[in-house]
Design a protein around this motif. Structure first.
Motif, PDB file in Angstrom:
ATOM      1  N   ARG A  48      39.562  12.679  31.750  1.00  0.00           N
ATOM      2  CA  ARG A  48      40.735  12.172  31.028  1.00  0.00           C
ATOM      3  C   ARG A  48      41.699  13.297  30.688  1.00  0.00           C
ATOM      4  NH1 ARG A  48      41.009   6.949  29.401  1.00  0.00           N
ATOM      5  NH2 ARG A  48      42.572   7.378  27.844  1.00  0.00           N
ATOM      6  N   VAL A  49      41.142  14.459  30.295  1.00  0.00           N
ATOM      7  CA  VAL A  49      42.003  15.604  29.994  1.00  0.00           C
ATOM      8  C   VAL A  49      42.732  16.038  31.257  1.00  0.00           C
ATOM      9  CG1 VAL A  49      42.041  18.011  29.273  1.00  0.00           C
ATOM     10  CG2 VAL A  49      40.571  16.405  28.099  1.00  0.00           C
ATOM     11  N   ARG A  50      41.984  16.081  32.354  1.00  0.00           N
ATOM     12  CA  ARG A  50      42.551  16.513  33.625  1.00  0.00           C
ATOM     13  C   ARG A  50      43.712  15.628  34.047  1.00  0.00           C
ATOM     14  NH1 ARG A  50      41.028  19.365  38.131  1.00  0.00           N
ATOM     15  NH2 ARG A  50      41.675  18.429  40.089  1.00  0.00           N
ATOM     16  N   ASN A  51      43.583  14.325  33.798  1.00  0.00           N
ATOM     17  CA  ASN A  51      44.641  13.397  34.187  1.00  0.00           C
ATOM     18  C   ASN A  51      45.688  13.212  33.102  1.00  0.00           C
ATOM     19  OD1 ASN A  51      43.399  12.944  36.652  1.00  0.00           O
ATOM     20  ND2 ASN A  51      42.071  11.370  35.787  1.00  0.00           N
ATOM     21  N   SER A  52      45.694  14.117  32.123  1.00  0.00           N
ATOM     22  CA  SER A  52      46.671  14.053  31.027  1.00  0.00           C
ATOM     23  C   SER A  52      46.601  12.736  30.267  1.00  0.00           C
ATOM     24  CB  SER A  52      48.097  14.240  31.550  1.00  0.00           C
ATOM     25  OG  SER A  52      48.218  15.475  32.155  1.00  0.00           O
ATOM     26  N   ARG A  53      45.397  12.194  30.094  1.00  0.00           N
ATOM     27  CA  ARG A  53      45.270  10.986  29.296  1.00  0.00           C
ATOM     28  C   ARG A  53      44.715  11.304  27.923  1.00  0.00           C
ATOM     29  NH1 ARG A  53      45.361   6.663  32.898  1.00  0.00           N
ATOM     30  NH2 ARG A  53      45.462   5.376  31.038  1.00  0.00           N
ATOM     31  N   MET A  54      44.330  12.543  27.703  1.00  0.00           N
ATOM     32  CA  MET A  54      43.766  12.913  26.409  1.00  0.00           C
ATOM     33  C   MET A  54      44.213  14.327  26.091  1.00  0.00           C
ATOM     34  SD  MET A  54      39.758  13.138  25.434  1.00  0.00           S
ATOM     35  CE  MET A  54      39.201  11.761  24.485  1.00  0.00           C
ATOM     36  N   ARG A  55      44.496  14.566  24.811  1.00  0.00           N
ATOM     37  CA  ARG A  55      44.926  15.912  24.445  1.00  0.00           C
ATOM     38  C   ARG A  55      43.729  16.842  24.381  1.00  0.00           C
ATOM     39  NH1 ARG A  55      49.407  15.235  19.813  1.00  0.00           N
ATOM     40  NH2 ARG A  55      48.113  13.505  19.176  1.00  0.00           N
ATOM     41  N   THR A  56      43.975  18.099  24.741  1.00  0.00           N
ATOM     42  CA  THR A  56      42.870  19.058  24.772  1.00  0.00           C
ATOM     43  C   THR A  56      42.187  19.144  23.409  1.00  0.00           C
ATOM     44  OG1 THR A  56      44.529  20.754  24.473  1.00  0.00           O
ATOM     45  CG2 THR A  56      43.618  20.530  26.664  1.00  0.00           C
TER      46      THR A  56
ATOM     47  N   SER B 154      46.964  37.641  25.672  1.00  0.00           N
ATOM     48  CA  SER B 154      47.491  38.262  26.879  1.00  0.00           C
ATOM     49  C   SER B 154      46.366  38.512  27.886  1.00  0.00           C
ATOM     50  CB  SER B 154      48.172  39.577  26.499  1.00  0.00           C
ATOM     51  OG  SER B 154      48.660  40.230  27.616  1.00  0.00           O
ATOM     52  N   TRP B 155      45.247  38.990  27.376  1.00  0.00           N
ATOM     53  CA  TRP B 155      44.076  39.243  28.221  1.00  0.00           C
ATOM     54  C   TRP B 155      43.562  37.946  28.839  1.00  0.00           C
ATOM     55  CZ3 TRP B 155      39.036  37.444  27.137  1.00  0.00           C
ATOM     56  CH2 TRP B 155      38.052  37.901  28.008  1.00  0.00           C
ATOM     57  N   ALA B 156      43.478  36.888  28.002  1.00  0.00           N
ATOM     58  CA  ALA B 156      42.982  35.591  28.494  1.00  0.00           C
ATOM     59  C   ALA B 156      43.861  35.079  29.631  1.00  0.00           C
ATOM     60  CB  ALA B 156      42.940  34.578  27.358  1.00  0.00           C
ATOM     61  N   ILE B 157      45.165  35.266  29.491  1.00  0.00           N
ATOM     62  CA  ILE B 157      46.073  34.791  30.542  1.00  0.00           C
ATOM     63  C   ILE B 157      45.892  35.622  31.810  1.00  0.00           C
ATOM     64  CG2 ILE B 157      48.502  34.553  31.198  1.00  0.00           C
ATOM     65  CD1 ILE B 157      49.152  33.818  28.362  1.00  0.00           C
ATOM     66  N   ARG B 158      45.687  36.934  31.637  1.00  0.00           N
ATOM     67  CA  ARG B 158      45.514  37.797  32.806  1.00  0.00           C
ATOM     68  C   ARG B 158      44.238  37.417  33.564  1.00  0.00           C
ATOM     69  NH1 ARG B 158      46.963  42.420  30.765  1.00  0.00           N
ATOM     70  NH2 ARG B 158      44.908  43.084  30.101  1.00  0.00           N
ATOM     71  N   VAL B 159      43.167  37.163  32.801  1.00  0.00           N
ATOM     72  CA  VAL B 159      41.890  36.821  33.441  1.00  0.00           C
ATOM     73  C   VAL B 159      41.991  35.495  34.202  1.00  0.00           C
ATOM     74  CG1 VAL B 159      39.522  36.114  32.968  1.00  0.00           C
ATOM     75  CG2 VAL B 159      40.471  38.102  31.818  1.00  0.00           C
ATOM     76  N   THR B 160      42.685  34.524  33.611  1.00  0.00           N
ATOM     77  CA  THR B 160      42.688  33.198  34.217  1.00  0.00           C
ATOM     78  C   THR B 160      43.774  33.004  35.272  1.00  0.00           C
ATOM     79  OG1 THR B 160      44.025  32.385  32.392  1.00  0.00           O
ATOM     80  CG2 THR B 160      41.659  32.052  32.232  1.00  0.00           C
ATOM     81  N   THR B 161      44.903  33.718  35.152  1.00  0.00           N
ATOM     82  CA  THR B 161      45.985  33.474  36.112  1.00  0.00           C
ATOM     83  C   THR B 161      46.268  34.689  36.983  1.00  0.00           C
ATOM     84  OG1 THR B 161      47.771  34.295  34.692  1.00  0.00           O
ATOM     85  CG2 THR B 161      47.117  31.997  34.406  1.00  0.00           C
ATOM     86  N   GLY B 162      45.743  35.844  36.605  1.00  0.00           N
ATOM     87  CA  GLY B 162      46.005  37.056  37.365  1.00  0.00           C
ATOM     88  C   GLY B 162      47.382  37.634  37.087  1.00  0.00           C
TER      89      GLY B 162
ATOM     90  N   ILE C 295      43.345  28.162  26.968  1.00  0.00           N
ATOM     91  CA  ILE C 295      43.700  28.883  28.186  1.00  0.00           C
ATOM     92  C   ILE C 295      42.540  28.854  29.178  1.00  0.00           C
ATOM     93  CG2 ILE C 295      44.210  31.161  29.131  1.00  0.00           C
ATOM     94  CD1 ILE C 295      45.935  31.585  26.558  1.00  0.00           C
ATOM     95  N   PHE C 296      41.325  29.129  28.682  1.00  0.00           N
ATOM     96  CA  PHE C 296      40.166  29.092  29.577  1.00  0.00           C
ATOM     97  C   PHE C 296      39.856  27.672  30.016  1.00  0.00           C
ATOM     98  CE2 PHE C 296      39.252  33.239  27.584  1.00  0.00           C
ATOM     99  CZ  PHE C 296      39.224  33.971  28.751  1.00  0.00           C
ATOM    100  N   PHE C 297      39.940  26.769  29.071  1.00  0.00           N
ATOM    101  CA  PHE C 297      39.607  25.377  29.269  1.00  0.00           C
ATOM    102  C   PHE C 297      40.562  24.722  30.265  1.00  0.00           C
ATOM    103  CE2 PHE C 297      39.716  20.996  27.472  1.00  0.00           C
ATOM    104  CZ  PHE C 297      38.392  20.688  27.704  1.00  0.00           C
ATOM    105  N   LEU C 298      41.866  24.963  30.033  1.00  0.00           N
ATOM    106  CA  LEU C 298      42.879  24.369  30.902  1.00  0.00           C
ATOM    107  C   LEU C 298      42.727  24.899  32.319  1.00  0.00           C
ATOM    108  CD1 LEU C 298      45.991  24.581  28.607  1.00  0.00           C
ATOM    109  CD2 LEU C 298      44.956  22.516  29.455  1.00  0.00           C
ATOM    110  N   GLN C 299      42.473  26.185  32.383  1.00  0.00           N
ATOM    111  CA  GLN C 299      42.299  26.856  33.663  1.00  0.00           C
ATOM    112  C   GLN C 299      41.254  26.125  34.489  1.00  0.00           C
ATOM    113  OE1 GLN C 299      42.957  29.629  35.452  1.00  0.00           O
ATOM    114  NE2 GLN C 299      41.094  29.797  36.625  1.00  0.00           N
ATOM    115  N   TRP C 300      40.227  25.681  33.808  1.00  0.00           N
ATOM    116  CA  TRP C 300      39.056  25.157  34.470  1.00  0.00           C
ATOM    117  C   TRP C 300      39.222  23.676  34.784  1.00  0.00           C
ATOM    118  CZ3 TRP C 300      34.596  22.875  31.470  1.00  0.00           C
ATOM    119  CH2 TRP C 300      33.517  22.603  32.313  1.00  0.00           C
TER     120      TRP C 300
END
Lengths: 123, 236
Positions: free
Chosen positions: A23-31, B134-142, B219-224
């Motif tokens: 759901r998070v991946r599909n933007s249906r739920m906030r992180t 800044s470090w978290a962004i560098r690790v996840t996005t390069g 940042i880590f979570f979204l990355q994944w």
């Protein structure tokens, strides 16, 4: 705890976690909202994998079976969620009330302005 | 490039006159709009009395909601770029033309008004959080963002739509990381920021810590988790 219960716990929480992540991946739920459910599944998975935790705690608290303690933990977490949701509903309620009031007032202002213009034209 | 300056304001009655007079004096060529985020002080009355262009939110939505309102407005009014300027006079609008020129010249999607491009980041507690993000962004996005927490960001038209509609998009470092991952072209531009003079910042120590943890986690979570492809403004 029985094997069946452990397997159910693990399967149930892994499936919950996967569903929430999708759901998070599909933007249906906030992180931010997903954090609770991921934490919830993590606890249940841990209880399923290491039944020793539940057994130790149930002896310590004085609950007869470890399964009952698992129910107790689930109920506790759900009550916390209920409380958080209640707060959120109150806030939403307030925001909706304010928004609806504002729309009504603006509409009235617009009508009043139109009437005024019409009166001027007639004169 | 048609650029809109968005100024989210929550109870900024004391600082707004200075922000606006500075904008009108230094960069009269740009349109601006104040987003009054359900302020409880005289912000609305001030905007009306002074004739400032403003959007009045009936309820307090928070910085994210207020900023998104500005971006949606910009999208609907056909602007090509949005820059966020805080309502507390921290950001000097004199940098805007140079940032916009940099964006046009290099065809960028994001220009961050950064405190630490040529200047060194001071070793304070507050800046430790900045370094961590800044470090978290560098690790996840390069990619390296020297000042991810700077609120002075100029967004180009290719990312405006995403910022306006995406549920998890907000004017924070985690969204910067997400945009970078989606292939957004970003550069930083050296600016100086001022301390806020009146009123209180909404981040005290505890809140800053929480903010930092949340940002790093996102940042880590979204990355994944998040999808990589990003949306663009329709018809562009």
């Amino acid at each position: 705890m029985s094997w069946a219960m452990r397997i159910l716990l693990i399967l149930g929480s892994v499936m919950t976690a996967v569903y929430v992540l999708r759901r998070v991946r599909n933007s249906r739920m906030r992180t931010g909202d997903s954090v609770f459910w991921l934490f919830f599944s993590l606890i249940l998975v841990l209880l399923g994998i290491f039944p020793g935790i539940a057994i130790r705690f149930s002896e310590w608290i004085g609950v007869q079976s470890a399964a009952n303690l698992v129910f107790l933990i689930v109920i506790f977490l759900l009550i916390i969620k209920l409380f958080l949701m209640d707060q959120r509903i109150s806030k939403l309620d307030m925001q909706i009330t304010r928004t609806v009031q504002t729309i009504a007032i603006h509409e009235r202002e617009g009508e009043a302005m139109e009437e005024e213009n019409r009166d001027k034209e007639e004169k | 490039m048609k650029l809109l300056v968005v100024i989210p304001a929550f109870n900024e009655e004391e600082n707004l006159p200075r922000v606006i007079s500075e904008l009108r004096e230094k960069v009269p060529q740009y349109d601006f709009v104040i987003i009054n985020d359900g302020s409880t002080d005289g912000t609305e009355a001030l905007c009306r009395a002074q004739g400032y262009p403003f959007l009045d939110l009936p309820a307090n939505l928070g910085l994210t909601g207020a900023f998104q309102t500005g971006v949606r407005y910009a999208c609907e009014m056909g602007y090509d770029a949005v820059i966020q300027i805080d309502g507390d006079a921290q950001h000097d609008p004199a940098y805007i033309p140079d940032m916009a020129a940099l964006m046009e010249e290099k065809d960028l999607d994001l220009v961050i008004g950064s405190r630490f491009v040529t200047e060194k980041r001071p070793a304070t507690m507050r800046m430790a959080g900045n370094a961590l993000i800044s470090w978290a962004i560098r690790v996840t996005t390069g990619k390296t963002v020297m000042d991810p927490t700077s609120g002075m960001r100029l967004y180009g038209r290719r990312v405006l739509k995403e910022l306006a509609v995406e549920l998890n998009a907000r004017p924070e470092p985690d969204t910067v990381a997400q945009l970078l991952r989606g292939g957004a072209r970003m550069e930083e531009y050296q600016v100086r920021m001022r301390e806020r003079e009146k009123g209180e910042s909404y981040l005290d120590f505890g809140a800053s810590m929480l903010y930092m943890v949340q940002m790093c986690m996102n940042i880590f979570f979204l990355q994944w988790v998040m999808k990589k492809e990003s949306q663009t403004c329709p018809g562009q």
